[in-house]
Design an enzyme around this catalytic site. Structure first.
Site, PDB file in Angstrom:
ATOM      1  N   TYR A 125      32.541  51.028  50.191  1.00  0.00           N
ATOM      2  CA  TYR A 125      32.123  49.890  49.352  1.00  0.00           C
ATOM      3  C   TYR A 125      31.918  48.674  50.265  1.00  0.00           C
ATOM      4  O   TYR A 125      32.757  48.394  51.126  1.00  0.00           O
ATOM      5  CB  TYR A 125      33.256  49.643  48.357  1.00  0.00           C
ATOM      6  CG  TYR A 125      33.068  48.558  47.349  1.00  0.00           C
ATOM      7  CD1 TYR A 125      32.028  48.600  46.428  1.00  0.00           C
ATOM      8  CD2 TYR A 125      33.972  47.491  47.297  1.00  0.00           C
ATOM      9  CE1 TYR A 125      31.891  47.598  45.475  1.00  0.00           C
ATOM     10  CE2 TYR A 125      33.839  46.498  46.349  1.00  0.00           C
ATOM     11  CZ  TYR A 125      32.792  46.549  45.447  1.00  0.00           C
ATOM     12  OH  TYR A 125      32.664  45.562  44.520  1.00  0.00           O
ATOM     13  N   ARG A 176      56.132  35.813  38.587  1.00  0.00           N
ATOM     14  CA  ARG A 176      55.369  36.436  39.673  1.00  0.00           C
ATOM     15  C   ARG A 176      55.792  37.872  39.929  1.00  0.00           C
ATOM     16  O   ARG A 176      55.025  38.669  40.482  1.00  0.00           O
ATOM     17  CB  ARG A 176      55.485  35.597  40.953  1.00  0.00           C
ATOM     18  CG  ARG A 176      54.390  35.911  41.971  1.00  0.00           C
ATOM     19  CD  ARG A 176      54.335  34.929  43.116  1.00  0.00           C
ATOM     20  NE  ARG A 176      55.626  34.784  43.723  1.00  0.00           N
ATOM     21  CZ  ARG A 176      56.349  33.663  43.764  1.00  0.00           C
ATOM     22  NH1 ARG A 176      55.894  32.568  43.238  1.00  0.00           N
ATOM     23  NH2 ARG A 176      57.539  33.625  44.325  1.00  0.00           N
TER      24      ARG A 176
END
Ligand SMILES: *Cc1c(COP(=O)(O)O)cnc(C)c1O
Length: 418
Positions: free
Chosen positions: A132, A78
């Site tokens: 956006y 991770r």
């Protein structure tokens, strides 16, 4: 690799740029060199794809020593591996003023991750009205539930911007040029205002990338990109990034690790591949877009061309002042077209695909009407004929511009025959 070997141990600062090296080189050279540390690539050109979750330790002493909370030390998947670190490092090297970059599984994830890293309950966020659409949606879908209030501002109202702040305003999200309608605001002036007010400036810098708008040098604190667009460049990848100086990089990294954000090493390798040719692709698509935008201004079916690259177009002066490059994404507005005519134009296109996204090698077109999404800026803008409202956004790819012009020509003709 021997059991006791400790592969790919970096200098402890895996995503941090190497001191000053190559600073004066051009963007294409930097894109070729960036992130290619010997310790990650070994004897080959690119870093191998490390598909790995697990680090095996030799013994208890190795285990105890083996998990410093820093980049460049592989201890668990991770935290990334050399493949992802090389990409993050490359993006940091392309962003002047950045100390580090965090990778996210999409551009939207980069925006939400960065906002959550700098905001907390009770704060107010200012968002440009032409952001956006998923960035707008984030306010309702995520931030409101965290007790963060979002207010929208007109990106062209530089003079009124300071008046938007209250004592709870802690961050501003810019996007320049704005999605679909391509307004160019005075980001350096507004970011300076935000700094005076003690607010963090984030910018969705997907359109220009660091090559076209060195956002941190222009006063922003966090520069965000959807790597899905120019960096990927081949329409086969979703990813996002946020780059910042040391202080904000620490915040971004801390929050993204806590949220469990990780990208796949295969995708990171694809993004690195795309990055190497990005300056070349941007140069080509920018030149083609300018040529096509010029041609569109001469067509009687076209009322407005919204392309900051184009001399005389809205936003051109600020683009020329603040930007060092452009890209192939721009819009135009059909003159007095009916919805059926707008659809007929889109349907007649042969080379342009109909699709969202952009920045790929292939050209795309998509119709738009932002009137319902915006709250602070009207569409059509003041001073336009009300019937000039059907927008078309083009993403210009790497085809021969003459062929693209020919395609637009026949589609405009087909529209006229309705
Ligand atoms: C596409 C896009 C995003 C979102 O990126 P994804 O990778 O699709 O999540 C963000 N900002 C802008 C301006 C975009 O065009």
């Amino acid at each position: 690799m021997g059991r006791r070997s400790r592969p790919a141990q970096g200098n402890g600062r895996g995503c941090v740029k190497e001191g000053g090296k190559g600073k004066s080189r051009g963007p294409a050279t930097r894109a070729v060199e960036a992130g290619r540390r010997k310790q990650w690539t070994g004897a080959v050109v690119n870093p191998p794809i490390w598909r790995a979750s697990t680090h095996l330790y030799a013994d208890s002493a190795d285990l105890a020593a083996g998990r410093p909370d820093e980049d460049g030390h592989f201890y668990y998947g991770r935290r990334g591996s050399p493949t992802q670190w090389a990409l993050a490092d490359a993006l940091t090297q392309l962003e002047p003023g950045a100390a580090g970059t965090v990778l996210y599984p999409s551009g939207v994830s980069a925006i939400s991750g960065a906002l959550l890293a700098v905001l907390r309950a009770g704060d107010v966020l200012l968002v440009t009205d032409n952001a956006y659409e998923p960035s707008r949606m984030m306010a309702r879908a995520v931030l409101a539930d965290c007790g963060i209030e979002t207010r929208f501002f007109d990106p062209l109202d530089t003079a009124g911007f300071a008046g938007q702040f209250c004592d709870r305003t802690k961050a501003v999200l810019f996007e320049c040029p704005g999605s679909l309608t391509m307004e160019v605001g005075d980001v350096p002036a507004m970011a300076a205002t935000a700094r005076e007010k003690g607010a963090v400036s984030l910018i969705d810098n997907t359109w220009a990338s660091a090559l076209g708008f060195p956002a941190l040098e222009r006063g922003c604190d966090i520069s965000i990109m959807s790597l899905t667009k120019h960096v990927g460049g081949h329409s086969d990848l979703m990813m996002g990034s946020a780059s910042a100086d040391e202080k904000f990089y620490r915040k971004l990294r801390h929050k993204s690790q806590a949220l469990g954000v990780v990208v796949s090493p295969d995708d990171a390798a694809l993004a690195l591949r795309g990055l190497r040719t990005m300056p070349l692709r941007l140069e080509r698509s920018t030149a083609s877009a300018l040529q096509i935008a010029r041609w569109l201004t001469d067509q009687q079916q076209v009322a407005h061309v919204l392309c900051p690259l184009l001399p005389g177009a809205p936003g051109h002066a600020l683009w020329q002042r603040d930007f060092t490059g452009g890209c192939g994404l721009f819009s135009f507005v059909l003159r007095g077209a009916s919805p059926a005519q707008s659809a007929a134009f889109i349907d007649a296109l042969e080379l342009f695909g109909i699709g969202y996204s952009w920045g790929g090698f292939e050209s795309l077109a998509i119709p738009f009407d932002p009137s319902r999404a915006r709250s602070e800026t009207p569409w059509p803008p003041a001073g336009w004929q009300q019937e000039d409202r059907h927008g078309i956004r083009l993403s210009i790819g790497l085809e021969d511009p003459a062929d693209l012009i020919q395609d637009l020509h026949q589609a405009l003709d087909a529209m006229g025959k309705l």
